[in-house]
Design an enzyme around this catalytic site. Structure first.
Site, mmCIF file in Angstrom:
data_model
loop_
_atom_site.group_PDB
_atom_site.id
_atom_site.type_symbol
_atom_site.label_atom_id
_atom_site.label_comp_id
_atom_site.label_asym_id
_atom_site.label_seq_id
_atom_site.Cartn_x
_atom_site.Cartn_y
_atom_site.Cartn_z
ATOM 1 N N LYS A 48 0.826 -1.210 0.000
ATOM 2 C CA LYS A 48 0.000 0.000 0.000
ATOM 3 C C LYS A 48 0.857 1.255 0.000
ATOM 4 O O LYS A 48 0.564 2.216 -0.726
ATOM 5 C CB LYS A 48 -0.913 0.003 1.229
ATOM 6 C CG LYS A 48 -1.997 -1.051 1.225
ATOM 7 C CD LYS A 48 -2.710 -1.073 2.573
ATOM 8 C CE LYS A 48 -3.732 -2.184 2.655
ATOM 9 N NZ LYS A 48 -4.308 -2.334 4.000
ATOM 10 N N GLN B 240 -5.126 -1.656 9.962
ATOM 11 C CA GLN B 240 -4.732 -2.913 9.343
ATOM 12 C C GLN B 240 -5.271 -4.091 10.150
ATOM 13 O O GLN B 240 -5.050 -4.198 11.352
ATOM 14 C CB GLN B 240 -3.204 -3.002 9.244
ATOM 15 C CG GLN B 240 -2.707 -4.251 8.543
ATOM 16 C CD GLN B 240 -3.107 -4.298 7.078
ATOM 17 O OE1 GLN B 240 -3.094 -3.293 6.387
ATOM 18 N NE2 GLN B 240 -3.467 -5.478 6.599
ATOM 19 N N ASP C 145 -11.598 2.290 4.310
ATOM 20 C CA ASP C 145 -11.959 0.894 4.109
ATOM 21 C C ASP C 145 -13.469 0.698 4.052
ATOM 22 O O ASP C 145 -13.949 -0.347 3.617
ATOM 23 C CB ASP C 145 -11.382 0.021 5.234
ATOM 24 C CG ASP C 145 -10.057 -0.624 4.862
ATOM 25 O OD1 ASP C 145 -9.802 -0.805 3.657
ATOM 26 O OD2 ASP C 145 -9.285 -0.952 5.777
#
Length: 302
Positions: free
Chosen positions: A52, A96, A119
């Protein structure tokens, strides 16, 4: 033999577009900034974070990582999230996953400012998705819809079977497929006679994290097979003694399917590309220069 859905190629094309959009955005505003909150040292998570970070940098965006220990408590991670929520230099926040035990991901994720939740995992953003007016579409489901659209795979009227009901992939993907006029069956660990259901699928998506759970005899001839699984299995011939496999027995499935995603190189790169898209969208949202409003039915075209 099945045709390959090349997620890596699609992701690069999408990233090129996002990079151009970011350059135009940065003519008036600061570079979009994503902060990743990571806990522990899970090897797979660390690889994903590095991927990422490279993608963000290549697209002209800023990135930061807050690395916390395996023993982090809920109060500590909550304090970091509260600070990031208030930070005007941070456009997006990504926690994460998985989190170390005994932290509960739902409780932690719901601490995020929904307008920075790239997200799309907060209750507010998932609720907006289910009601047809999403702000941020979860990245893996969005990547899957984008791939189906890019390869002109019919969704309207198709029977889509999703194996796995997580709030990260299965449930939001079911909502997106329904909005695109598919008939959706959502399967899980208590589904009876799973193979009988998967054999009915025009589009079969496996997202459970179990190596080769879906075998060739569990799908019908000509199905589209999307493999979300990323599993590391022992292989003495592979570097470091392990190799990546999906939730689908690839060789057996490829002999029956019309289209299939490989592992690696299928869904994973598209997920990262959608992180970039959502980060740019978060920055646009904060500065009042957002593109046309998203709807769930438009997700396929990104």
């Amino acid at each position: 033999m099945a045709n390959i859905i090349d997620g890596k190629r699609l992701a690069q094309q999408l990233t090129d577009t996002i990079t151009k959009e970011t350059a135009n955005y940065c003519k008036r505003y600061p570079r979009p900034c994503l902060t990743i909150v990571s806990s522990g040292a899970d090897p797979a998570s660390q690889i994903y974070i590095r991927t990422k970070l490279r993608a963000l940098e290549a697209a002209g965006m800023q990135s930061r990582v807050i690395q916390l220990s395996e023993q982090v408590c809920e109060a500590e991670i909550a304090a970091h999230i509260a600070r990031l929520n208030r930070d005007d230099d941070v456009d997006g926040i990504l926690v994460q996953l998985p989190l170390p035990s005994p932290l509960e991901s739902t409780r932690i994720l719901d601490l995020l400012d929904p307008k920075k939740d790239v997200d799309g995992f907060t209750a507010e953003n998932l609720g907006r998705l289910l009601t047809g007016a999403p702000r941020f579409i979860p990245c893996t489901p969005h990547g899957i819809m984008y791939a189906l659209h890019a390869y002109h795979i019919p969704v309207r009227g198709a029977h889509a079977v999703v194996v796995g009901r997580s709030a990260i992939v299965g449930k939001p993907l079911a909502a997106l497929l329904t909005a695109a006029d598919a008939t959706v069956t959502l399967c899980h660990s208590n589904t009876r006679n799973l193979a009988a259901i998967t054999r009915q699928a025009d589009i079969l998506i496996a997202a459970v994290g179990c190596p080769a759970l879906i075998t060739g005899d569990m799908m019908k001839e000509g199905a589209t097979v999307i493999d979300v699984g990323i599993n590391r299995v022992a292989d003495p011939a592979a570097p470091h003694g392990k190799r990546l496999v999906g939730d689908v027995d690839f060789e057996a499935a490829a002999a029956r399917a019309a289209w299939i995603t490989p592992v690696p190189g299928g869904v994973g790169p598209l997920t990262v590309a959608m992180v970039l898209r959502n980060t740019l969208y978060a920055a646009q949202l904060r500065h009042g220069c957002t593109p046309a409003k998203n709807t769930a039915s438009e997700a396929a075209g990104c």
